[in-house]
Design a protein around this motif. Structure first.
Motif, PDB file in Angstrom:
ATOM      1  N   GLN A 138      19.777 -42.693 -10.351  1.00 32.45           N
ATOM      2  CA  GLN A 138      20.742 -42.009  -9.487  1.00 32.45           C
ATOM      3  C   GLN A 138      20.622 -40.497  -9.653  1.00 32.45           C
ATOM      4  OE1 GLN A 138      24.662 -43.699 -10.104  1.00 32.45           O
ATOM      5  NE2 GLN A 138      23.951 -45.752  -9.580  1.00 32.45           N
ATOM      6  N   ALA A 139      20.489 -40.056 -10.892  1.00 36.12           N
ATOM      7  CA  ALA A 139      20.309 -38.626 -11.150  1.00 36.12           C
ATOM      8  C   ALA A 139      18.996 -38.136 -10.546  1.00 36.12           C
ATOM      9  CB  ALA A 139      20.338 -38.349 -12.652  1.00 36.12           C
ATOM     10  N   GLN A 140      17.953 -38.935 -10.674  1.00 32.60           N
ATOM     11  CA  GLN A 140      16.638 -38.563 -10.149  1.00 32.60           C
ATOM     12  C   GLN A 140      16.693 -38.408  -8.620  1.00 32.60           C
ATOM     13  OE1 GLN A 140      13.538 -41.562 -10.361  1.00 32.60           O
ATOM     14  NE2 GLN A 140      12.087 -39.995 -11.058  1.00 32.60           N
ATOM     15  N   THR A 141      17.385 -39.293  -7.945  1.00 31.07           N
ATOM     16  CA  THR A 141      17.521 -39.206  -6.489  1.00 31.07           C
ATOM     17  C   THR A 141      18.190 -37.895  -6.092  1.00 31.07           C
ATOM     18  OG1 THR A 141      17.621 -41.609  -6.275  1.00 31.07           O
ATOM     19  CG2 THR A 141      18.554 -40.313  -4.461  1.00 31.07           C
ATOM     20  N   ILE A 142      19.245 -37.537  -6.803  1.00 30.99           N
ATOM     21  CA  ILE A 142      19.947 -36.281  -6.516  1.00 30.99           C
ATOM     22  C   ILE A 142      19.020 -35.096  -6.771  1.00 30.99           C
ATOM     23  CG2 ILE A 142      21.853 -34.766  -7.220  1.00 30.99           C
ATOM     24  CD1 ILE A 142      23.395 -37.422  -7.901  1.00 30.99           C
ATOM     25  N   ALA A 143      18.303 -35.125  -7.882  1.00 28.76           N
ATOM     26  CA  ALA A 143      17.412 -34.016  -8.235  1.00 28.76           C
ATOM     27  C   ALA A 143      16.334 -33.811  -7.172  1.00 28.76           C
ATOM     28  CB  ALA A 143      16.773 -34.270  -9.604  1.00 28.76           C
ATOM     29  N   HIS A 144      15.763 -34.887  -6.687  1.00 32.13           N
ATOM     30  CA  HIS A 144      14.718 -34.766  -5.673  1.00 32.13           C
ATOM     31  C   HIS A 144      15.301 -34.373  -4.313  1.00 32.13           C
ATOM     32  CE1 HIS A 144      11.250 -35.756  -8.051  1.00 32.13           C
ATOM     33  NE2 HIS A 144      11.923 -36.759  -8.600  1.00 32.13           N
ATOM     34  N   THR A 145      16.537 -34.780  -4.038  1.00 30.56           N
ATOM     35  CA  THR A 145      17.194 -34.390  -2.790  1.00 30.56           C
ATOM     36  C   THR A 145      17.438 -32.887  -2.763  1.00 30.56           C
ATOM     37  OG1 THR A 145      18.280 -36.542  -2.599  1.00 30.56           O
ATOM     38  CG2 THR A 145      19.265 -34.735  -1.369  1.00 30.56           C
TER      39      THR A 145
ATOM     40  N   GLN B  86      16.844 -29.811 -12.705  1.00 29.24           N
ATOM     41  CA  GLN B  86      17.370 -31.174 -12.669  1.00 29.24           C
ATOM     42  C   GLN B  86      16.230 -32.188 -12.735  1.00 29.24           C
ATOM     43  OE1 GLN B  86      19.847 -31.581  -9.195  1.00 29.24           O
ATOM     44  NE2 GLN B  86      21.578 -30.546 -10.141  1.00 29.24           N
ATOM     45  N   ILE B  87      15.139 -31.903 -12.045  1.00 28.48           N
ATOM     46  CA  ILE B  87      13.983 -32.799 -12.078  1.00 28.48           C
ATOM     47  C   ILE B  87      13.430 -32.888 -13.495  1.00 28.48           C
ATOM     48  CG2 ILE B  87      11.597 -33.120 -11.276  1.00 28.48           C
ATOM     49  CD1 ILE B  87      12.579 -31.887  -8.555  1.00 28.48           C
ATOM     50  N   ALA B  88      13.332 -31.747 -14.169  1.00 27.06           N
ATOM     51  CA  ALA B  88      12.833 -31.728 -15.551  1.00 27.06           C
ATOM     52  C   ALA B  88      13.754 -32.517 -16.477  1.00 27.06           C
ATOM     53  CB  ALA B  88      12.688 -30.290 -16.039  1.00 27.06           C
ATOM     54  N   LYS B  89      15.061 -32.377 -16.292  1.00 27.69           N
ATOM     55  CA  LYS B  89      16.013 -33.140 -17.104  1.00 27.69           C
ATOM     56  C   LYS B  89      15.832 -34.642 -16.880  1.00 27.69           C
ATOM     57  CE  LYS B  89      19.670 -29.652 -17.478  1.00 27.69           C
ATOM     58  NZ  LYS B  89      21.062 -29.320 -17.083  1.00 27.69           N
ATOM     59  N   CYS B  90      15.516 -35.024 -15.653  1.00 28.66           N
ATOM     60  CA  CYS B  90      15.268 -36.440 -15.354  1.00 28.66           C
ATOM     61  C   CYS B  90      14.012 -36.930 -16.064  1.00 28.66           C
ATOM     62  CB  CYS B  90      15.145 -36.652 -13.852  1.00 28.66           C
ATOM     63  SG  CYS B  90      16.718 -36.587 -12.986  1.00 28.66           S
ATOM     64  N   TYR B  91      12.954 -36.131 -16.051  1.00 28.51           N
ATOM     65  CA  TYR B  91      11.741 -36.529 -16.761  1.00 28.51           C
ATOM     66  C   TYR B  91      12.020 -36.681 -18.259  1.00 28.51           C
ATOM     67  CZ  TYR B  91       8.551 -36.086 -12.822  1.00 28.51           C
ATOM     68  OH  TYR B  91       7.898 -36.265 -11.630  1.00 28.51           O
ATOM     69  N   HIS B  92      12.827 -35.769 -18.788  1.00 29.10           N
ATOM     70  CA  HIS B  92      13.187 -35.853 -20.206  1.00 29.10           C
ATOM     71  C   HIS B  92      13.928 -37.162 -20.479  1.00 29.10           C
ATOM     72  CE1 HIS B  92      14.335 -34.596 -24.217  1.00 29.10           C
ATOM     73  NE2 HIS B  92      15.561 -34.998 -23.926  1.00 29.10           N
ATOM     74  N   GLN B  93      14.902 -37.483 -19.625  1.00 32.72           N
ATOM     75  CA  GLN B  93      15.662 -38.715 -19.820  1.00 32.72           C
ATOM     76  C   GLN B  93      14.760 -39.938 -19.668  1.00 32.72           C
ATOM     77  OE1 GLN B  93      18.425 -39.133 -21.184  1.00 32.72           O
ATOM     78  NE2 GLN B  93      18.806 -41.284 -20.795  1.00 32.72           N
ATOM     79  N   SER B  94      13.813 -39.873 -18.751  1.00 32.43           N
ATOM     80  CA  SER B  94      12.859 -40.966 -18.596  1.00 32.43           C
ATOM     81  C   SER B  94      12.078 -41.166 -19.895  1.00 32.43           C
ATOM     82  CB  SER B  94      11.899 -40.668 -17.442  1.00 32.43           C
ATOM     83  OG  SER B  94      10.917 -41.656 -17.341  1.00 32.43           O
ATOM     84  N   GLY B  95      11.689 -40.065 -20.523  1.00 33.69           N
ATOM     85  CA  GLY B  95      11.006 -40.146 -21.817  1.00 33.69           C
ATOM     86  C   GLY B  95      11.884 -40.770 -22.884  1.00 33.69           C
ATOM     87  N   GLU B  96      13.165 -40.412 -22.878  1.00 35.72           N
ATOM     88  CA  GLU B  96      14.107 -40.997 -23.845  1.00 35.72           C
ATOM     89  C   GLU B  96      14.227 -42.510 -23.635  1.00 35.72           C
ATOM     90  OE1 GLU B  96      15.839 -39.480 -26.413  1.00 35.72           O
ATOM     91  OE2 GLU B  96      14.617 -37.717 -25.974  1.00 35.72           O
ATOM     92  N   ILE B  97      14.305 -42.915 -22.384  1.00 40.87           N
ATOM     93  CA  ILE B  97      14.410 -44.347 -22.080  1.00 40.87           C
ATOM     94  C   ILE B  97      13.139 -45.061 -22.530  1.00 40.87           C
ATOM     95  CG2 ILE B  97      14.525 -46.048 -20.212  1.00 40.87           C
ATOM     96  CD1 ILE B  97      16.364 -43.989 -18.726  1.00 40.87           C
ATOM     97  N   ASN B  98      11.988 -44.466 -22.250  1.00 44.35           N
ATOM     98  CA  ASN B  98      10.722 -45.080 -22.672  1.00 44.35           C
ATOM     99  C   ASN B  98      10.628 -45.175 -24.189  1.00 44.35           C
ATOM    100  OD1 ASN B  98       9.505 -45.689 -20.169  1.00 44.35           O
ATOM    101  ND2 ASN B  98       9.003 -43.540 -19.885  1.00 44.35           N
TER     102      ASN B  98
END
Length: 120
Positions: free
Chosen positions: A76-83, A89-101
Motif C-alpha cells: 500500500q505504501a509502495q503504491t502511494i510512493a509510485h503514484t 518515499q520510494i527509497a523507504k519502500c525499498y528499505h522496508q522490502s529489504g527488512e521483510i526479505n
C-alpha cells in the motif's frame, strides 16, 4: 490533523516499548483519520501520512514475524510512493522490502533490495 499527530506519537511510543499490537492500533486509527483530509489542499499531506503510516504498520508486523500482513501494508505504501513519484518515499519502500526479505531469511534478495534503495 492534531488527532493524527497524537495517535502517531502514541503509536511510536508503544512501538519503542515493543507493544506492537498497541502501536498498530494507534497507527490504524491515525490512518483511518487521514481519510477526512480529502480536499485538494490536503491531498499531498494525506498521501504522505498514508504512506508513512502503512510503512509503520508494516514494521510492526515485521517485528512480530507476520510476513503476509507486513507485505500488505508495504505494498500500500509502495503504491502511494509510485503514484506521487516521491523518490524518498520510494527509497523507504525499498528499505522496508529489504527488512521483510531479511525477516523471511531471503538474505540475498534483501541485500539487493537495500542496495537499490541506497542508489535511488
Amino acid at each position: 490533523m492534531q488527532n493524527i499527530q497524537v495517535l502517531c506519537l502514541k503509536g511510536q511510543r508503544a512501538y519503542q516499548r515493543g507493544y506492537y499490537q498497541n502501536s498498530r492500533d494507534y497507527f490504524n486509527q491515525a490512518l483511518h483519520l487521514t481519510n477526512d483530509l480529502s480536499d485538494k489542499n490536503t491531498t499531498p499531506i494525506r498521501q504522505e501520512l498514508q504512506h508513512d503510516l502503512n510503512l509503520r504498520i508494516s514494521k510492526t508486523y515485521c517485528n512480530q514475524r507476520k510476513a503476509t500482513q507486513a507485505i500488505q501494508h508495504y505494498k500500500q505504501a509502495q503504491t502511494i510512493a509510485h503514484t506521487t513519484s516521491d523518490s524518498l518515499q520510494i527509497a523507504k519502500c525499498y528499505h522496508q522490502s529489504g527488512e521483510i526479505n531479511m525477516m523471511q531469511s531471503s538474505f540475498d534478495t534483501a541485500v539487493i533490495t537495500s542496495n537499490f534503495a541506497c542508489n535511488s
